[in-house]
Design a protein around this motif. Structure first.
Motif, PDB file in Angstrom:
ATOM      1  N   MET A  83     -22.997  25.388 -14.127  1.00 45.02           N
ATOM      2  CA  MET A  83     -22.343  24.619 -13.050  1.00 45.02           C
ATOM      3  C   MET A  83     -20.973  25.212 -12.718  1.00 45.02           C
ATOM      4  O   MET A  83     -20.567  25.272 -11.559  1.00 45.02           O
ATOM      5  N   LEU A  84     -20.255  25.643 -13.745  1.00 43.69           N
ATOM      6  CA  LEU A  84     -18.950  26.280 -13.501  1.00 43.69           C
ATOM      7  C   LEU A  84     -19.139  27.630 -12.833  1.00 43.69           C
ATOM      8  O   LEU A  84     -18.427  27.978 -11.882  1.00 43.69           O
ATOM      9  N   LYS A  85     -20.118  28.370 -13.330  1.00 45.22           N
ATOM     10  CA  LYS A  85     -20.333  29.730 -12.792  1.00 45.22           C
ATOM     11  C   LYS A  85     -20.691  29.697 -11.313  1.00 45.22           C
ATOM     12  O   LYS A  85     -20.326  30.586 -10.561  1.00 45.22           O
ATOM     13  N   GLU A  86     -21.415  28.670 -10.909  1.00 48.70           N
ATOM     14  CA  GLU A  86     -21.798  28.573  -9.492  1.00 48.70           C
ATOM     15  C   GLU A  86     -20.563  28.543  -8.592  1.00 48.70           C
ATOM     16  O   GLU A  86     -20.592  28.955  -7.441  1.00 48.70           O
ATOM     17  N   PHE A  87     -19.456  28.033  -9.145  1.00 47.54           N
ATOM     18  CA  PHE A  87     -18.199  27.979  -8.379  1.00 47.54           C
ATOM     19  C   PHE A  87     -17.277  29.161  -8.689  1.00 47.54           C
ATOM     20  O   PHE A  87     -16.112  29.152  -8.307  1.00 47.54           O
TER      21      PHE A  87
END
Ligand code: PEP
Length: 251
Positions: A83-87
């Motif tokens: 989820m963090l990597k997507e941003f």
């Protein structure tokens, strides 16, 4: 040669609109930092990560304040690495003393998170430090040594080369009571010695920060210590003027 790193920890402060305003205002500072070989960053709340990432300079490090070690599942209230990597977020604070105190963040749990981050090519900023009681009982090195050994167990030298460790004596966080520069250097050097014992010469590449009531007036003294490679700053990183003064004082 280790690059200096100035990282603001915003804790549970700033609305997303305020975080955006800061991010826009920080663009020139990020340029100045880059021109002076300094890494500059902030750790906003989850809800402000996207807006800070979008509105700050590309070189600005945007770190999350926590993450779960599982990719997905029944963990209400948690956020995962994908989820963090997507941003585009690839830095995360792990084991901040406030999480250790209020959220039962143990050394073992930190280890699981750090391993998951490293497996995903992300950068953990692993926070360690003793309480006032432990400091007064002369247990600083026993406590910090254990936090480093357990938090980083089962990792290799290759794994830890981008890791950052932050020494933050709990008694100095948000209290206005600073550890002296002698204490900061002594414990940061001790951390590097433990890292060398665990991982060999890569210890010389790992950045060790000091945190705890760092202000524009004292940051230069901390960063003049040979084993202190930067600052993790709470209160003094919240206002853009003070953040700018922190940076200006270490150029
Ligand atoms: C921190 O939150 O990591 C911190 C060091 O806070 P302060 O600078 O306010 O002491």
């Amino acid at each position: 040669m280790r690059r200096k790193l100035l990282l603001g920890n915003w804790k549970m402060n700033k609305l997303a609109s305020e975080a955006k305003e800061f991010a826009v205002a920080s663009r020139d500072l990020a340029k100045k930092a880059e021109a002076n070989n300094i890494d500059l960053g902030v750790a906003p709340t989850y809800l402000s990560l996207a807006t800070v990432k979008e509105n700050a300079a590309k070189t600005m490090i945007v770190a999350a304040q926590n993450v779960h070690f599982n990719d997905h599942g029944a963990f209400t209230g948690e956020v995962s690495i994908p989820m963090l990597k997507e941003f585009g977020i690839d830095w995360v604070l792990i084991g901040h003393s406030e999480r250790r105190t209020y959220d039962n963040e143990t050394n073992e749990k930190c280890n699981a998170k750090i391993k998951a981050l490293i497996a995903n090519n992300m950068v953990p900023v692993y926070c360690v430090g003793e309480t006032l009681e432990q400091f007064e009982a002369n247990q600083t090195k026993a406590v910090v040594g254990e936090q480093v050994r357990v938090g980083l167990k089962e990792l290799t030298a290759e794994d830890v080369k981008n890791l950052v460790v932050a020494y933050e004596p709990v008694w100095s966080i948000g209290t206005g009571k600073n550890a002296s520069t002698e204490i900061a250097e002594d414990v940061c050097k001790f951390i590097r010695d433990v890292l060398r014992e665990m991982f060999g010469d890569v210890a010389d590449e790992i950045r060790v920060l000091y945190g705890g009531s760092v202000k524009p007036e004292n940051i230069k003294a901390y960063l003049s210590c040979p084993d202190v490679d930067g600052g993790l700053v709470g209160g003094a990183s919240l206002k853009i003027d003070s953040y700018e003064a922190l940076l200006n004082n270490i150029l």
